[in-house]
Enzyme design. Structure first.
Site, PDB file in Angstrom:
ATOM      1  N   CYS A 268      78.910  85.886 -57.480  1.00  0.00           N
ATOM      2  CA  CYS A 268      80.261  85.329 -57.414  1.00  0.00           C
ATOM      3  C   CYS A 268      80.571  84.466 -58.644  1.00  0.00           C
ATOM      4  O   CYS A 268      79.730  83.696 -59.087  1.00  0.00           O
ATOM      5  CB  CYS A 268      80.400  84.422 -56.197  1.00  0.00           C
TER       6      CYS A 268
ATOM      7  N   LYS B 156      74.304  90.183 -62.154  1.00  0.00           N
ATOM      8  CA  LYS B 156      73.498  89.789 -63.309  1.00  0.00           C
ATOM      9  C   LYS B 156      72.632  88.574 -62.983  1.00  0.00           C
ATOM     10  O   LYS B 156      71.443  88.567 -63.249  1.00  0.00           O
ATOM     11  CB  LYS B 156      74.410  89.495 -64.510  1.00  0.00           C
TER      12      LYS B 156
HETATM   13  C1  AGP Z   1      66.556  93.097 -64.029  1.00  0.00           C
HETATM   14  O1  AGP Z   1      66.959  94.288 -64.615  1.00  0.00           O
HETATM   15  C2  AGP Z   1      67.305  92.692 -62.875  1.00  0.00           C
HETATM   16  N1  AGP Z   1      68.690  92.739 -63.066  1.00  0.00           N
HETATM   17  C3  AGP Z   1      66.759  91.554 -62.075  1.00  0.00           C
HETATM   18  O2  AGP Z   1      65.578  92.005 -61.515  1.00  0.00           O
HETATM   19  C4  AGP Z   1      66.492  90.200 -62.792  1.00  0.00           C
HETATM   20  O3  AGP Z   1      65.458  90.338 -63.680  1.00  0.00           O
HETATM   21  C5  AGP Z   1      66.171  89.127 -61.726  1.00  0.00           C
HETATM   22  O4  AGP Z   1      67.268  88.976 -60.876  1.00  0.00           O
HETATM   23  C6  AGP Z   1      65.790  87.805 -62.336  1.00  0.00           C
HETATM   24  O5  AGP Z   1      66.794  87.299 -63.141  1.00  0.00           O
HETATM   25  P1  AGP Z   1      66.537  86.097 -64.142  1.00  0.00           P
HETATM   26  O6  AGP Z   1      65.592  86.584 -65.171  1.00  0.00           O
HETATM   27  O7  AGP Z   1      67.889  85.788 -64.683  1.00  0.00           O
HETATM   28  O8  AGP Z   1      65.961  84.969 -63.339  1.00  0.00           O
END
Ligand code: AGP
Length: 580
Positions: free
Chosen positions: A2, A575
């Site tokens: 969000c 993301k």
């Molecule tokens: C990776 O391709 C993903 N979108 C996801 O697993 C991501 O790595 C995970 O949510 C951790 O995010 P961060 O590195 O921003 O903590």
């Protein structure tokens, strides 16, 4: 996840809100909406869908009024419907809110308000905030008091922005929120990209604080109502100057950038962290998703080269262990620095007074405010939901950290960069394989030793970008059960560089081949067992992970294109995952 945004000023709020919500699209969302305040009444439009389409059909940006709030939703409570989209209005229609996070006790509040004849229309936890505010405001007719009373009743981690009594009010409780002002205009946003580039200095709302934006002044208070003086911070403009250039997708641009981005890690902060780690006996490296895969590589290398007790833990599974004491350090790895699982783990470690360090990409993130030492991987903003360049920069950081701790020259990043360029130049091989694999439903990705975390990361990319179910495994593990699924329809990707893992992987590949499956070999050495060979340059054995992930990222990307999927916006994903 969000995004919340708010505007008040001399211009029409709606076009501004729509413009900046678009800039925050990369965070991932399923629906969009805005409310504006015009002639003492609030007008709301909200719908499921992408901002561009929703706005085209429903003309969100034409709403009148100089005060407004906007939201892109990533569903947590209640399915993806127009009614569950934000903003949510209170029963009187005089209050509207947009919310990021979770209200844990929303059911309790809902029941309590229903006894006072409040009606609820959505399944969200967020709607209770609007009605609770109305309930408290009707009792006091005072914005500040009603905010304090409302906050006291809400449990959970959240931020929200509300239009109340024609004013904009923003609350931060463990979720990022920032504010920028210029020439009488105020912008509030959960993301730096929600603040216009023309604004040089921003105010990061303190945790557990709220801000009331009056026509002439900004008042900031802590949750007990004490006035807070705020400080401004210079904005890093490079985060705004982001464009796809001529690339079809951000994901491809970011894959290609890796030859350069691995060279940008911040060596000074690596030296600082290495000094701290040298004095530490036990190291626990935490992360989620891709960052956890980086943590696994770090564990593998540190155990071998630093002679320390090291473990890698998925952030959500982190608990304080009996042997964690002042000799222990937590290293949190996170691209966004906003991942709720990571933040919770770090909060827990801080409560126990452990040493907490971070390896992070977004320099203004929440995580950076919670750690004793922060290493910035500096790969530039990553827009693609699937982490690509942040992963290789995390690895580059880990290798350099290891060099510092062990006092050994271990890696030549310039030659790694050249190898990445060679792989990118040969991408036609990968494109051809993607055409062959496009109808495959399941895949195994095998890697032994240090290559296993890369197999996991490759499988994650295949799932995210191409929606192919992919499972990572150590080569030899297949025969302990999963081999039963191998037949002439199966496809197996084997990471098989000519190193100490090569011979064992070759045996596993033979066993798979005997059952008729097709093998895609990622290797610097040809083997007749491969049905398809992704040729790799030869490089020092233990830095191979840094280059072998590239063909897997490319494969996942080109498979997405073959399947007509949008690689920049994978279904259901966000993301930065700012909720549990
Ligand atoms: C990776 O391709 C993903 N979108 C996801 O697993 C991501 O790595 C995970 O949510 C951790 O995010 P961060 O590195 O921003 O903590």
């Amino acid at each position: 996840m969000c995004s919340v945004i708010g505007y008040s000023g001399n211009n029409l709020a709606a076009p501004i809100l729509v413009k900046y919500l678009k800039k925050m699209e990369y965070r991932g969302y399923d629906s969009v909406g805005i409310s504006t305040c015009h002639k003492n009444s609030i007008i709301t439009k909200k719908k499921v869908g992408r901002i561009y389409e929703v706005n085209k059909k429903n003309k969100l940006d034409r709403l009148p009024g100089n005060v407004g709030i906007g939201h892109t939703r990533w569903a947590t409570h209640g399915s993806v419907t127009d009614i569950n989209a934000h903003p949510h209005a209170s029963n009187s229609g005089k209050i509207s809110i947009v919310h990021n996070g979770i209200i844990e006790n929303y059911m309790e509040i809902k029941k309590h308000l229903m006894k006072s004849r409040y009606k609820f229309y959505s399944d969200t936890d967020s709607e209770v905030i609007a009605n609770l505010l109305q309930y408290n405001f009707e009792k006091t007719s005072n914005i500040k008091k009603s905010m304090i009373n409302t906050i006291k009743q809400l449990h959970g981690k959240y931020s929200f922005i509300t239009i109340l009594d024609n004013k904009l009010i923003a609350v931060r409780h463990h979720k990022s929120l920032m504010l920028g002002t210029k020439d009488g205009e105020c912008f509030i946003s959960s993301d730096i990209l929600g603040i216009p580039i023309e604004i040089d200095d921003i105010i990061y709302l303190k945790d557990q604080s709220f801000v009331i934006l009056g026509e002439k002044r900004i008042e900031m208070y802590d949750f007990s109502g004490e006035h807070i003086r705020f400080k401004t911070k210079r904005i890093e403009k490079k985060f705004h100057k982001i464009s796809k250039l001529d690339y079809k997708h951000f994901t491809l641009k970011e894959i290609i950038e890796q030859a350069k981005s691995i060279l940008q890690v911040n060596k000074r902060s690596i030296m600082k962290l290495s000094k701290l780690i040298k004095n530490t006996e036990k190291i626990y490296i935490i992360g989620s998703g891709t960052s956890y895969n980086a943590a696994l590589i770090a564990k593998y290398l540190m155990v071998r080269y630093c002679k320390k007790i090291v473990d890698a833990i998925i952030a959500e599974e982190f608990t304080i262990l009996p042997n964690m004491d002042e000799d222990s350090a937590i290293i949190a790895i996170s691209q966004s620095g906003e991942t709720a699982d990571v933040i919770d783990a770090v909060d827990m470690a801080n409560k126990e007074n452990l040493n907490v360090y971070a390896i992070v990409n977004v320099p203004t993130s929440l995580l950076t405010t919670k750690c004793d030492c922060v290493v910035k991987i500096n790969c530039g903003i990553e827009i693609g939901v699937a982490a690509t360049k942040s992963f290789t920069s995390q690895l580059a950081t880990i290798y350099l950290l290891l060099e510092e701790i062990s006092n050994k020259k271990l890696i030549n990043l310039a030659s790694v960069s050249k190898s990445i360029l060679m792989i990118l130049e040969n991408k036609l091989e990968v494109i051809n394989i993607s055409k062959i694999l496009k109808n495959v439903k399941n895949m195994y990705v095998l890697g032994n030793g240090i290559h296993y975390p890369i197999a996991s990361e490759g499988a994650l990319k295949l799932k995210e970008l191409s929606t192919i179910h992919a499972e990572s495994m150590f080569g030899g593990e297949l025969k302990h059960g999963s081999l039963t699924l191998i037949d002439e329809n199966a496809y197996v990707i084997a990471i098989n560089p000519k190193d100490s893992t090569y011979d064992d992987m070759k045996i596993s590949i033979s066993e798979i081949k005997s059952r008729g499956a097709k093998i895609v070999g990622i290797s610097n050495h040809y083997n007749e067992l491969y049905d398809y060979w992704i040729r790799m340059p030869t490089i020092n054995e233990f830095v191979f992970p840094l280059i072998e992930i590239i063909p897997l990222q490319l494969l996942a990307y080109y498979l997405a294109l073959e399947k007509n999927l949008d690689p920049d916006h994978p279904k259901n994903l966000a993301k930065s995952v700012t909720v549990k």
